[in-house]
Design an enzyme around this catalytic site. Structure first.
Site, mmCIF file in Angstrom:
data_model
loop_
_atom_site.group_PDB
_atom_site.id
_atom_site.type_symbol
_atom_site.label_atom_id
_atom_site.label_comp_id
_atom_site.label_asym_id
_atom_site.label_seq_id
_atom_site.Cartn_x
_atom_site.Cartn_y
_atom_site.Cartn_z
ATOM 1 N N ASN A 208 0.826 -1.210 0.000
ATOM 2 C CA ASN A 208 0.000 0.000 0.000
ATOM 3 C C ASN A 208 0.855 1.253 0.000
ATOM 4 O OD1 ASN A 208 -2.554 1.543 0.362
ATOM 5 N ND2 ASN A 208 -1.485 2.149 2.234
ATOM 6 N N ASP A 279 1.245 6.527 0.190
ATOM 7 C CA ASP A 279 0.557 5.447 -0.528
ATOM 8 C C ASP A 279 1.077 5.345 -1.955
ATOM 9 O OD1 ASP A 279 -1.190 5.707 1.772
ATOM 10 O OD2 ASP A 279 -2.684 4.602 0.589
ATOM 11 N N ASP A 309 -0.131 -6.861 3.401
ATOM 12 C CA ASP A 309 -0.460 -5.865 4.419
ATOM 13 C C ASP A 309 -1.555 -4.919 3.920
ATOM 14 O OD1 ASP A 309 0.150 -4.456 6.933
ATOM 15 O OD2 ASP A 309 0.896 -2.859 5.629
ATOM 16 N N GLU A 345 -4.490 -9.190 4.665
ATOM 17 C CA GLU A 345 -4.987 -8.537 5.884
ATOM 18 C C GLU A 345 -6.053 -7.508 5.508
ATOM 19 O OE1 GLU A 345 -3.688 -5.423 9.401
ATOM 20 O OE2 GLU A 345 -2.878 -5.292 7.395
#
Ligand SMILES: [Ca+2]
Ligand SMILES: [Ca+2]
Ligand SMILES: [Ca+2]
Length: 647
Positions: A208, A279, A309, A345
């Site tokens: 990310n 990001d 993640d 996740e």
């Protein structure tokens, strides 16, 4: 100390005046010996000395390890009869007396390691990769005939690449090892040491965002600082050529939600978590090429898969784009390694993370069940019934399989972002709750995750640093002990270190080990489906069957399929017992699991369910203390917080 404990318990049998049936005594001794050998190997050298001296005695002739298979069948046939109760019977279901049946697939038991706080090999107070290698035997020694290891067969390493932070979730070089942790050579050695033990290794993949100190971001930021005249980042060939990294991130010339001001410019950049974590622009093909290059790099070094993640943040509040990106990522990784395992996740509710399975990613963490308010903790605290746990599992199975038939659930109880249970299970039953919660996680289907130190009932809540405290191997000044994150608060652990827990048969550690061993004994636990059995359940008792048929046609007498009453209608709609059914791969095709979360022992008449049949066998049990389950015919007596597994 170990020997004294065991013999004093054995002595209490005689004192209590129970009928000393010769066969039972010899069985008890056989089990005692197995326990002592196991614990002796487990703990410090002087303890193994004791175990050796015991095995030199005449006991060894009828109680040696070679007798374990005979012992096992005796236990299966006779568990619960003969009036064996209390401490001596504890050993009847000792972890050492069950043969393992470990299948080499993606349904594993995974140990999550925060390298920083695990084991320090060079004395600088920071855990490192060599420290993980040094402690691999703790996780799994690669020898199925020993039960001195935890028995986990996969390791997830939290980020190991260079980063300015202790937690390393902001990366500055995706294809290196942080010098605090070691070198790529250390990593290669870790991979081969894991594989030698049939332990697979997955690593965190943080896509990310990068660190704001990553060269990509620094290049982009410098360009913007050096070109104040730039008011728009249009895709002109000149600009793309001059600084491609401008397109690696999301820059805006206006303030926006989730954006941070870029110092020294009029620009803002997307940074959802923190200004130090810009990001990435995952729409950019160059970024995708970088990602494919990174996954190939680690696959070439032998990793078995990745933990993704923060996948809900790939595209904030845009599940369609998240699924689209993960579809690409899953396809990319699996074109590089067909059998790679990927777990995402998505810290959100089941109703949302279930949708993500459409991407083809193998697993998403079962957040619905984890944490202080999740299904597991609620059942352990008796806020909800164990039957509702079975129903929640069954409902989740239906929901997930409707999205992706080859989904693999990824249950966990705690992780590095969550308070550890010892801090919130308080009061008289707190230790029982810690144990029961651990078992509820490990009894779920899929790939079950255990966060390092969870198996010791470690504590840690509040600031993130506290949740990532040093692994409690022994006292804080012992060799290899880590210092933990710098900003961690000082607090005392509730439960003792591994060193003390290893030699206590009733410790949280030994309970976890048995729960993991249960998964390694019966493949159907991780791989089967769940059928709640209401006929055997009440407010305190939760009963469910975990069942599965591999390669059995629906003509087979052992085939299992249920009607709405929970009756097996496997063969031509004919109702028949479920327990005892055999499967070519799983051996036991079905197990009945009974959980008692009452404060007292309970009796359950297993005959109330047609699936039990006439000859149920107590085949494994998890107990929080000295009291054990016993089975007399179809009458099961199960202690407070006990779990009985019937086949
Ligand atoms: Ca170190
Ligand atoms: Ca072993
Ligand atoms: Ca994002």
């Amino acid at each position: 100390m170990m020997r004294k404990k065991i013999f004093s318990r054995f002595g209490s049998l005689n004192k209590s005046g129970r009928k000393a049936n010769t066969r039972i005594v010899s069985l008890g001794m056989a089990a005692l010996l197995l326990t002592m050998t196991a614990c002796g190997q487990n703990a410090a050298g002087d303890l193994s000395g004791n175990a050796d001296s015991v095995s030199d005695t005449s006991l060894s002739s009828d109680a040696g390890v070679s007798a374990s298979s005979d012992l096992r069948s005796d236990v299966d046939a006779d568990a619960g009869i003969g009036g064996i109760t209390g401490a001596d019977a504890f050993n009847l279901d000792d972890v050492a007396d069950k043969e393992l049946n470990i299948l080499d697939d993606k349904y594993r038991t995974t140990y999550e390691i925060f390298v920083y706080s695990f084991y320090d090999s060079d004395g600088d107070g920071i855990g490192d990769l060599r420290g993980v290698i040094d402690k691999l035997d703790y996780v799994n020694d690669g020898d199925d005939s020993t039960s001195t290891d935890l028995g986990c067969n996969e390791i997830w390493l939290m980020p190991i690449s260079p980063s300015p932070t202790y937690h390393k979730y902001d990366i500055t070089d995706y294809k290196e090892i942080d010098p605090e942790y070691g070198t790529l050579e250390d990593f290669d050695e870790l991979v081969s040491a894991c594989h030698k033990r049939k332990v697979s290794l997955i690593i965190d993949l943080v896509l990310n965002h990068t660190s704001n100190e990553h060269p990509w971001f620094k290049e982009a930021a410098n360009y913007l600082r050096e070109h104040p005249e730039l008011t728009e980042i249009g895709k002109t060939p000149e600009l793309m050529d001059a600084c491609p990294y401008l397109y690696y991130y999301n820059f805006s010339n206006e303030p926006q939600t989730g954006y941070e001001k870029l110092a020294g410019t009029n620009w803002y950049y997307e940074a959802r978590f923190w200004s130090g974590m810009p990001d990435l622009n995952l729409d950019n093909d160059m970024v995708k090429e970088e990602i494919a290059d990174i996954t190939q790099f680690w696959i070439d070094r032998g990793v078995d898969g990745f933990r993704l993640d923060a996948v809900t943040s790939y595209y904030t509040d845009n599940d369609t784009s998240n699924i689209e990106f993960m579809t690409w990522l899953n396809d990319t990784i699996k074109s590089q390694k067909e059998d790679a395992y990927i777990v995402g996740e998505a810290w959100t509710a089941l109703s949302r993370y279930s949708k993500y399975y459409a991407s083809g990613v193998d697993s998403f963490f079962a957040f619905e069940f984890s944490g202080t308010e999740g299904v597991i903790a609620s059942v352990a605290r008796s806020k909800r019934s164990p039957l509702s746990y079975a129903k929640a599992i069954s409902d989740a199975e239906k929901e997930l399989s409707s999205v992706n038939e080859s989904y693999i659930d990824a249950p966990f109880f705690t992780n590095h972002d969550m308070a550890r249970a010892a801090g919130y299970f308080v009061g008289r039953s707190s230790e029982k709750m810690v144990k029961l919660a651990g078992a509820l996680n490990l009894l779920m289907g899929g790939n079950a995750f255990v966060y390092y130190g969870e198996e010791l009932g470690m504590k840690g809540s509040g600031k993130d640093e506290n949740k990532r405290a040093p692994m409690q191997w022994e006292s804080a000044d012992a060799t290899g002990m880590c210092q933990g994150p710098k900003d961690m608060e000082k607090f005392d652990m509730t439960y003792p270190s591994l060193m003390e827990q290893a030699s206590d048969p009733y410790s949280i550690y030994n309970y976890y080990k048995k729960a993991i061993r249960l998964r390694n004994t019966y493949p159907v636990i991780a791989r089967g489906k769940t059928q709640p059995v209401e006929a055997l359940s009440d407010d305190d008792i939760g009963a469910f069957v975990r069942y599965g048929n591999t390669g059995l046609s629906s003509d087979s007498n052992d085939y299992i399929a249920f009607d709405e009453n929970g009756d097996n209608i496997g063969v031509d709609g004919v109702i028949s017992p479920v327990l005892g059914a055999k499967d070519p791969l799983y051996k036991e095709a079905a197990l009945l699991i009974i959980i008692n979360n009452a404060d007292e022992a309970k009796t359950v008449d297993l005959g109330k369910w047609s699936g039990t049949g006439s000859s149920p066998k107590l085949s494994y049990q998890l107990n929080v203390g000295e009291e054990v389950s016993t089975l007399d015919g179809t009458s099961l007596s199960i202690p407070s917080y006990g779990i009985a597994v019937i086949k």
